[in-house]
Design a protein around this motif. Structure first.
Motif, PDB file in Angstrom:
ATOM      1  N   UNK A 370      20.607  30.265 -64.261  1.00 40.79           N
ATOM      2  CA  UNK A 370      21.930  30.128 -63.955  1.00 40.79           C
ATOM      3  C   UNK A 370      22.709  31.265 -63.407  1.00 40.79           C
ATOM      4  N   UNK A 371      21.597  32.488 -63.075  1.00 40.60           N
ATOM      5  CA  UNK A 371      22.417  33.743 -62.954  1.00 40.60           C
ATOM      6  C   UNK A 371      22.651  33.834 -61.474  1.00 40.60           C
ATOM      7  N   UNK A 372      22.675  33.091 -60.579  1.00 33.84           N
ATOM      8  CA  UNK A 372      22.953  33.024 -59.144  1.00 33.84           C
ATOM      9  C   UNK A 372      21.810  33.020 -58.245  1.00 33.84           C
ATOM     10  N   UNK A 373      20.698  33.677 -58.817  1.00 31.48           N
ATOM     11  CA  UNK A 373      19.509  33.390 -57.987  1.00 31.48           C
ATOM     12  C   UNK A 373      19.205  31.992 -57.255  1.00 31.48           C
ATOM     13  N   UNK A 374      18.589  31.928 -56.326  1.00 31.11           N
ATOM     14  CA  UNK A 374      18.332  30.716 -55.750  1.00 31.11           C
ATOM     15  C   UNK A 374      17.047  29.886 -56.348  1.00 31.11           C
ATOM     16  N   UNK A 375      17.340  29.507 -57.610  1.00 32.21           N
ATOM     17  CA  UNK A 375      16.060  28.475 -57.939  1.00 32.21           C
ATOM     18  C   UNK A 375      16.142  27.223 -57.463  1.00 32.21           C
ATOM     19  N   UNK A 376      15.232  26.964 -57.161  1.00 35.64           N
ATOM     20  CA  UNK A 376      15.124  25.700 -56.456  1.00 35.64           C
ATOM     21  C   UNK A 376      14.113  24.551 -57.079  1.00 35.64           C
ATOM     22  N   UNK A 377      14.368  23.247 -57.089  1.00 41.01           N
ATOM     23  CA  UNK A 377      13.319  22.121 -57.117  1.00 41.01           C
ATOM     24  C   UNK A 377      12.880  21.880 -55.542  1.00 41.01           C
ATOM     25  N   UNK A 378      11.715  22.317 -55.409  1.00 42.57           N
ATOM     26  CA  UNK A 378      11.282  22.626 -53.882  1.00 42.57           C
ATOM     27  C   UNK A 378      10.575  21.343 -53.631  1.00 42.57           C
ATOM     28  N   UNK A 379      10.632  20.859 -52.327  1.00 43.16           N
ATOM     29  CA  UNK A 379       9.885  19.858 -51.900  1.00 43.16           C
ATOM     30  C   UNK A 379       9.439  20.217 -50.307  1.00 43.16           C
ATOM     31  N   UNK A 380       9.715  21.220 -49.780  1.00 41.60           N
ATOM     32  CA  UNK A 380       9.428  21.778 -48.463  1.00 41.60           C
ATOM     33  C   UNK A 380       9.005  23.303 -48.511  1.00 41.60           C
ATOM     34  N   UNK A 381       7.872  23.401 -48.050  1.00 40.98           N
ATOM     35  CA  UNK A 381       7.408  24.843 -47.486  1.00 40.98           C
ATOM     36  C   UNK A 381       7.185  25.061 -46.116  1.00 40.98           C
ATOM     37  N   UNK A 382       7.853  26.206 -45.702  1.00 40.25           N
ATOM     38  CA  UNK A 382       7.638  26.708 -44.301  1.00 40.25           C
ATOM     39  C   UNK A 382       7.761  25.445 -43.390  1.00 40.25           C
ATOM     40  N   UNK A 386       5.593  19.805 -49.070  1.00 36.97           N
ATOM     41  CA  UNK A 386       5.153  20.519 -49.786  1.00 36.97           C
ATOM     42  C   UNK A 386       3.501  19.809 -49.619  1.00 36.97           C
ATOM     43  N   UNK A 387       2.406  21.040 -49.163  1.00 33.64           N
ATOM     44  CA  UNK A 387       1.199  20.371 -49.426  1.00 33.64           C
ATOM     45  C   UNK A 387       0.709  20.170 -50.798  1.00 33.64           C
ATOM     46  N   UNK A 388      -0.521  19.185 -50.928  1.00 37.36           N
ATOM     47  CA  UNK A 388      -0.713  18.679 -52.138  1.00 37.36           C
ATOM     48  C   UNK A 388      -1.261  19.916 -53.214  1.00 37.36           C
ATOM     49  N   UNK A 389      -2.009  20.795 -52.514  1.00 38.43           N
ATOM     50  CA  UNK A 389      -2.464  22.149 -53.416  1.00 38.43           C
ATOM     51  C   UNK A 389      -1.195  22.820 -53.935  1.00 38.43           C
ATOM     52  N   UNK A 390       0.069  22.744 -53.312  1.00 42.70           N
ATOM     53  CA  UNK A 390       0.979  23.366 -53.771  1.00 42.70           C
ATOM     54  C   UNK A 390       2.175  22.595 -54.555  1.00 42.70           C
ATOM     55  N   UNK A 391       1.639  21.340 -54.833  1.00 50.16           N
ATOM     56  CA  UNK A 391       2.737  20.899 -55.571  1.00 50.16           C
ATOM     57  C   UNK A 391       3.365  19.553 -55.437  1.00 50.16           C
ATOM     58  N   UNK A 392       3.024  18.713 -54.180  1.00 50.94           N
ATOM     59  CA  UNK A 392       3.554  17.764 -53.716  1.00 50.94           C
ATOM     60  C   UNK A 392       3.703  16.627 -54.877  1.00 50.94           C
ATOM     61  N   UNK A 393       4.788  16.107 -55.046  1.00 52.80           N
ATOM     62  CA  UNK A 393       5.834  16.005 -54.051  1.00 52.80           C
ATOM     63  C   UNK A 393       7.050  17.092 -54.417  1.00 52.80           C
ATOM     64  N   UNK A 394       6.894  17.739 -55.270  1.00 53.35           N
ATOM     65  CA  UNK A 394       7.985  18.832 -55.752  1.00 53.35           C
ATOM     66  C   UNK A 394       7.460  19.666 -56.851  1.00 53.35           C
ATOM     67  N   UNK A 395       7.971  20.913 -56.683  1.00 55.82           N
ATOM     68  CA  UNK A 395       7.706  21.976 -57.603  1.00 55.82           C
ATOM     69  C   UNK A 395       8.951  23.017 -57.931  1.00 55.82           C
ATOM     70  N   UNK A 396       8.894  23.797 -58.982  1.00 59.29           N
ATOM     71  CA  UNK A 396       9.941  24.778 -59.098  1.00 59.29           C
ATOM     72  C   UNK A 396       9.590  26.064 -58.663  1.00 59.29           C
ATOM     73  N   UNK A 397      10.510  26.775 -58.101  1.00 58.11           N
ATOM     74  CA  UNK A 397      10.482  28.271 -57.620  1.00 58.11           C
ATOM     75  C   UNK A 397      11.679  28.927 -58.154  1.00 58.11           C
ATOM     76  N   UNK A 398      11.444  29.994 -59.032  1.00 60.70           N
ATOM     77  CA  UNK A 398      12.399  30.801 -59.565  1.00 60.70           C
ATOM     78  C   UNK A 398      12.265  32.331 -59.035  1.00 60.70           C
ATOM     79  N   UNK A 399      13.039  32.608 -58.011  1.00 59.89           N
ATOM     80  CA  UNK A 399      12.592  33.879 -57.447  1.00 59.89           C
ATOM     81  C   UNK A 399      12.706  34.990 -58.687  1.00 59.89           C
ATOM     82  N   UNK A 400      11.806  36.026 -58.131  1.00 60.17           N
ATOM     83  CA  UNK A 400      11.788  37.132 -59.004  1.00 60.17           C
ATOM     84  C   UNK A 400      11.068  37.049 -60.483  1.00 60.17           C
ATOM     85  N   UNK A 401      10.373  35.955 -60.538  1.00 60.52           N
ATOM     86  CA  UNK A 401       9.778  35.830 -61.806  1.00 60.52           C
ATOM     87  C   UNK A 401       8.405  35.401 -61.673  1.00 60.52           C
TER      88      UNK A 401
END
Length: 557
Positions: A370-382, A386-401
């Motif tokens: 909740x500190x302002x960084x763009x933490x996302x529940x992601x379903x799109x990559x580039x 999301x490819x299956x190898x990278x978490x389809x249908x969704x994954x977490x991304x927390x910048x800086x960790x």
């Protein structure tokens, strides 16, 4: 004179029986859509391995650690079969019992898998065990008829016997069937949940705030975007490209890491030996735990929300200095803070737990989410789902960790808890709960150990850190004398490439006029706070490797 008892027919019979048991297990698991026994046993090995063993495996094999483990399980199974065979020549019951025990172990391992029902697991184990036992007894009987069995009486010349040649022909045929049946079966038996077909039917809605370097308004007008949740071929979704300005800088150096890592080249480190294949239409994301309003969302409901796109660099905590377990991508998804605030986070909830559908967990402080960084529940990559190898249908991304505390693939649940009440998967195995990415840099060009011609040369690479960005990169060239003594050079500033976000890496390049000799090339980064990357060397455990990346090159005409 006592008769010499041959052991090799038993070894051959045991080896072939083990091979056919493994092959039948693979085929039946594929037909039943359950977990294969080999992968199931491998998953048990992964989950039960101590931290030191896991670290050595990643350090030694990198992104090939999973194929290495699976190959090891297969090789060990074949070896045990070959050792069992000679004993089974004398004691048939031991051979049958051992094969049944192997099948039982595989069934128990498969039954642990969250994507495999007990019926699937035990049917697969029974088929594999039955194939192994039948093959072993049949080949041992043939060896006996050929006069090679250790218990057999001297051959009767009046009885025509198949002989060793026929035994070897059948054994070789069994091995050939085992070797060919698995790849052929995978080609012919299609999985029920075809992730590639699902991805091809999804078009990602545009983000409300595009990340730098994505589509311009003109290109968006040329390619009309579908309404949220619409599904059309993913090939119609344009892939983001770096802005033209970066092409004239470090990006022009052949061999440098691209500003954005292609999906096919993005590193993969996780605990799964087989990639989960999930039906996005049936998938749900749940928000549970210490919240006022538990919630559940479908895939299409998430697609219809206010979306954000973030360019962020992910790094594995196991990455060595100069290693390649790091990559940068455009991530599209729903802001995690919006989901958490919608659920009503309780005041004493100090940890966000990401739970994958296979049971893997990560955990990080609620304040970070909740500190302002763009933490996302992601379903799109580039620019694509999301490819299956990278978490389809969704994954977490927390910048800086580092990924082990944040980047949950195949996400199924977000739970709010307390930091002192739950240890996530890797924290339980000794890694710390707090894991900010450390300031690092890497030389991509030239490669260490190269012999190069004197003259103008470009030294280039990438640098990254946490949320403080990279404001500078410096390179030092030090000469080595013929006796090995080092004459240290001065640090000089490199030219930086484009900065896509606070949490993305930057390319850099430095020019060097090389003369003949042996040289050490070294790099360090500086972040926006003025902190200089430390030269102190430390291994990845417990909280990330440190030190300067250095390579040695020889310059000669």
């Amino acid at each position: 004179m006592p008769r010499v008892r041959a052991w090799w027919p038993g070894a051959v019979a045991g080896l072939v029986a083990a091979a056919l048991a493994l092959a039948v297990g693979e085929l039946v698991a594929r037909l039943l859509e359950g977990e294969s026994l080999v992968r199931a046993i491998g998953d048990v090995v992964v989950d039960s391995s101590p931290r030191a063993v896991s670290g050595v495996a990643i350090e030694t094999f990198g992104t090939s650690n999973k194929p290495a483990l699976l190959s090891g399980v297969v090789a060990l199974s074949l070896l045990l079969g070959a050792l069992l065979g000679p004993l089974a020549m004398r004691y048939r019951a031991i051979g049958v019992g051992a094969m049944a025990a192997f099948a039982l172990a595989g069934g128990l391992a498969a039954a642990r898998d969250p994507f495999t029902s007990p019926a699937q697991a035990w049917t697969t184990a029974a088929a594999a065990g039955g194939a192994g036992i039948a093959t072993l007894l049949w080949l041992l009987r043939m060896a006996n008829e050929g006069g090679a069995d250790a218990r057999a009486a001297p051959p009767d010349p009046r009885v025509k016997r198949p002989g060793r040649r026929r035994f070897l022909q059948f054994a070789g045929g069994g091995l050939a069937v085992a070797a060919l049946s698995v790849p052929l079966g995978r080609r012919l038996i299609e999985p029920a949940d075809d992730v590639d077909a699902q991805r091809a039917a999804i078009v990602l809605p545009p983000p409300s705030t595009p990340a730098p370097g994505t589509l311009t308004p003109a290109s968006e007008e040329a390619t009309p975007q579908p309404p949220p949740g619409a599904r059309t071929p993913a090939s119609q979704t344009p892939t983001p490209e770096p802005s033209p300005a970066v092409q004239s800088g470090p990006a022009s150096v052949p061999g440098i890491s691209p500003l954005v890592t292609p999906n096919s080249e993005f590193y993969r480190i996780d605990t799964r030996l087989s990639v989960p294949r999930i039906d996005s239409a049936q998938w749900r994301l749940r928000i549970t735990g210490m919240v006022e309003r538990p919630a559940e969302f479908t895939f299409d409901e998430l697609l219809a929300m206010d979306l954000r796109e973030e360019v962020s660099t992910l790094a594995c905590v196991s990455n060595e200095v100069g290693g390649d377990l790091v990559g940068t991508a455009y991530w599209l998804g729903v802001p995690l803070p919006a989901l958490l605030r919608g659920a009503g986070v309780q005041a004493d909830a100090t940890q966000v737990i990401g739970r994958a559908v296979d049971g893997f967990t990560v955990g990080f402080p609620t304040d970070v989410a909740l500190d302002g960084r763009e933490s996302l529940v992601v379903f799109g990559m580039n620019g694509e789902p999301l490819p299956a190898d990278h978490g389809f249908p969704a994954r977490l991304i927390v910048p800086g960790l580092y990924g082990y505390v944040s980047a949950t693939k195949w996400l199924g649940e977000i739970e709010l808890s307390r930091l002192d009440s739950f240890d996530a998967y890797w924290v339980y195995r000794g890694w710390p709960q707090q894991a900010p990415i450390k300031l690092q840099s890497r030389i991509d060009v030239p490669r260490g150990g190269q012999s190069l011609a004197p003259g103008n040369m470009r030294i280039a690479g990438v640098a990254w850190g946490g949320l403080s960005g990279v404001s500078g990169v410096q390179v030092r060239v030090s000469r080595r004398s013929t006796g090995g003594e080092r004459s240290e050079g001065a640090w000089t500033d490199a030219e930086l490439g484009e900065e896509l976000s606070d949490s993305s890496w930057r390319q850099w390049v430095a020019d060097w006029v090389a003369s003949e000799g042996v040289f050490d090339l070294e790099v360090r980064a500086i972040d926006r706070s003025g902190m200089v990357q430390t030269a102190e060397e430390a291994p990845p455990f417990p909280d990330g490797a440190t030190g300067h990346h250095s390579i040695r090159v020889r310059i000669r005409a």
